[in-house]
Design an enzyme around this catalytic site. Sequence first.
Site, PDB file in Angstrom:
ATOM      1  CG  ASN A 149      -1.342  -3.375 -16.355  1.00 29.45           C
ATOM      2  OD1 ASN A 149      -1.312  -4.392 -17.054  1.00 29.45           O
ATOM      3  ND2 ASN A 149      -1.312  -3.425 -15.043  1.00 29.45           N
ATOM      4  CD  GLN A 177      -3.459   0.869 -18.876  1.00 33.67           C
ATOM      5  OE1 GLN A 177      -3.289   2.012 -19.277  1.00 33.67           O
ATOM      6  NE2 GLN A 177      -3.697   0.602 -17.596  1.00 33.67           N
ATOM      7  CB  SER A 197     -11.576   0.867 -17.152  1.00 37.31           C
ATOM      8  OG  SER A 197     -12.123   0.888 -15.865  1.00 37.31           O
ATOM      9  CG  HIS A 199     -10.725   4.602 -13.707  1.00 36.46           C
ATOM     10  ND1 HIS A 199      -9.496   4.506 -13.117  1.00 36.46           N
ATOM     11  CD2 HIS A 199     -11.168   3.328 -13.828  1.00 36.46           C
ATOM     12  CE1 HIS A 199      -9.201   3.226 -12.890  1.00 36.46           C
ATOM     13  NE2 HIS A 199     -10.208   2.496 -13.308  1.00 36.46           N
ATOM     14  CB  THR A 235     -30.570   1.786 -11.384  1.00 36.32           C
ATOM     15  OG1 THR A 235     -31.798   1.221 -10.912  1.00 36.32           O
ATOM     16  CG2 THR A 235     -30.811   3.192 -11.906  1.00 36.32           C
ATOM     17  CB  CYS A 321       5.967  -6.822  -1.769  1.00 35.33           C
ATOM     18  SG  CYS A 321       6.999  -5.406  -2.131  1.00 35.33           S
TER      19      CYS A 321
HETATM   20  N1  PLP Z   1      -6.805  -4.497 -17.383  1.00 38.28           N
HETATM   21  C1  PLP Z   1      -5.748  -3.671 -17.438  1.00 38.28           C
HETATM   22  C2  PLP Z   1      -4.732  -3.848 -18.514  1.00 38.28           C
HETATM   23  C3  PLP Z   1      -5.619  -2.650 -16.493  1.00 38.28           C
HETATM   24  O1  PLP Z   1      -4.563  -1.826 -16.546  1.00 38.28           O
HETATM   25  C4  PLP Z   1      -6.606  -2.506 -15.490  1.00 38.28           C
HETATM   26  C5  PLP Z   1      -6.444  -1.482 -14.442  1.00 38.28           C
HETATM   27  O2  PLP Z   1      -5.344  -1.089 -14.113  1.00 38.28           O
HETATM   28  C6  PLP Z   1      -7.701  -3.382 -15.498  1.00 38.28           C
HETATM   29  C7  PLP Z   1      -7.763  -4.358 -16.449  1.00 38.28           C
HETATM   30  C8  PLP Z   1      -8.793  -3.257 -14.489  1.00 38.28           C
HETATM   31  O3  PLP Z   1      -9.455  -2.040 -14.611  1.00 38.28           O
HETATM   32  P1  PLP Z   1     -10.455  -1.554 -13.461  1.00 38.28           P
HETATM   33  O4  PLP Z   1      -9.664  -1.515 -12.178  1.00 38.28           O
HETATM   34  O5  PLP Z   1     -10.904  -0.219 -13.891  1.00 38.28           O
HETATM   35  O6  PLP Z   1     -11.538  -2.560 -13.372  1.00 38.28           O
END
Ligand code: PLP
Length: 375
Positions: A149, A177, A197, A199, A235, A321
């Site tokens: 990420n 990602q 995920s 979003h 649910t 940080c």
């Molecule tokens: N794994 C990776 C590589 C991610 O980039 C992220 C979120 O930035 C997550 C896991 C966690 O996703 P979420 O915050 O939607 O649970």
Amino acid sequence: MIYLDNNATTICYPEVSEIIENYSLKNYGNPNALNSFGKEINNQISIARKSIANQMNCDKNEIFFTSCATESINWALRSSTYYKGKRNKVITSSIEHKAVLNTLKDLKQLSGIEIVEVNPEKNGIVDPEKIIREIDDRTFMVSLMAANNVTGNIQPYREIGDYLSKTDIFYHIDAVQTIGKLNFSLDNIKTNFASFSGHKFHGPKGIGILYIKNGTKVRPIITGGGQERGFRSGTQNVAGIIATSVALKISNEKLHDNMIEMKKLREIIVQRSKKLRGIINTDLDNSIVNTLNVSFPGLKGQVLVNALSADDVQTGISSACSSRTDGGQYVLEKAGIRKEIASCSIRISLSSFNSEDEILEFVNKLEKMVNLLKI
Ligand code: PLP
């Protein structure tokens, strides 16, 4: 606003927000109710599950809905640890998201597991041989991300899957990602688990997916009323599930064209960054095409991100940080990048919603800020 923080989250497709409104105001029945209103909603969830399975090339019974990728990751890692038997060793990389690293740390406290974190090479990519060399008869699980990420670098998740397919070791891929940025299809990847995920690919927040390969030994993550075939009670997030199935379909349909366009736009930023003496931390030939991590030595990443924000441009920080969820300076440092350079990095992550005009405006703003703020 120019939004260039798409690895953190994305805008919803208009079709997605329509679905959310529809399932909030009109089709709001409980999918587990026995009335016809509820039964129809339940049917819509089945259709969405099937559509997601078709998109990902797996069986519909292998798709489970959670509240986010973090929950999916927790489920895969905690369940595998429960079934570890006498084996005690987990292998992962040191550049995983904290959802993996901190869950493993918790499992170490709870169950005394041994964690081996393999460092990436200088290019930010883990050498698969180094993971394979660590695998022994004490190993019960390997967890590896598909794409990082912070840098966007693609990790050797396929090679590790091929190797592990000849063993009975649990394998989890953090594939958060990948959607909309990489051709990721479960029919040619060998894994027990993969986390996603909604979003991150223009779906809503509050919805995650866990792929669990048929035949994998798995324990429920939440017990209760028995939803998600008894493995994840509560649910269901109906609007989220249906909207995510649509977001996935749109992302996949446009994948090829979007990848070409995002790569082109990223190259504009790369060229301007180089002109500004930026150090490119992303391996441009082996990364998801929407992501660029770049350091401007002498200018702290946090300062640049704040200055760009004040100028209506949203980018991401890799400094540990200050960014609670996305602090990823460690990812750069584990690849051997010096602290002074890592702390001067920013992450620019594109989506198909970014236009060339926006990127041309952004690089001008970037140039202005870097020249103004650099010591
Ligand atoms: N794994 C990776 C590589 C991610 O980039 C992220 C979120 O930035 C997550 C896991 C966690 O996703 P979420 O915050 O939607 O649970």
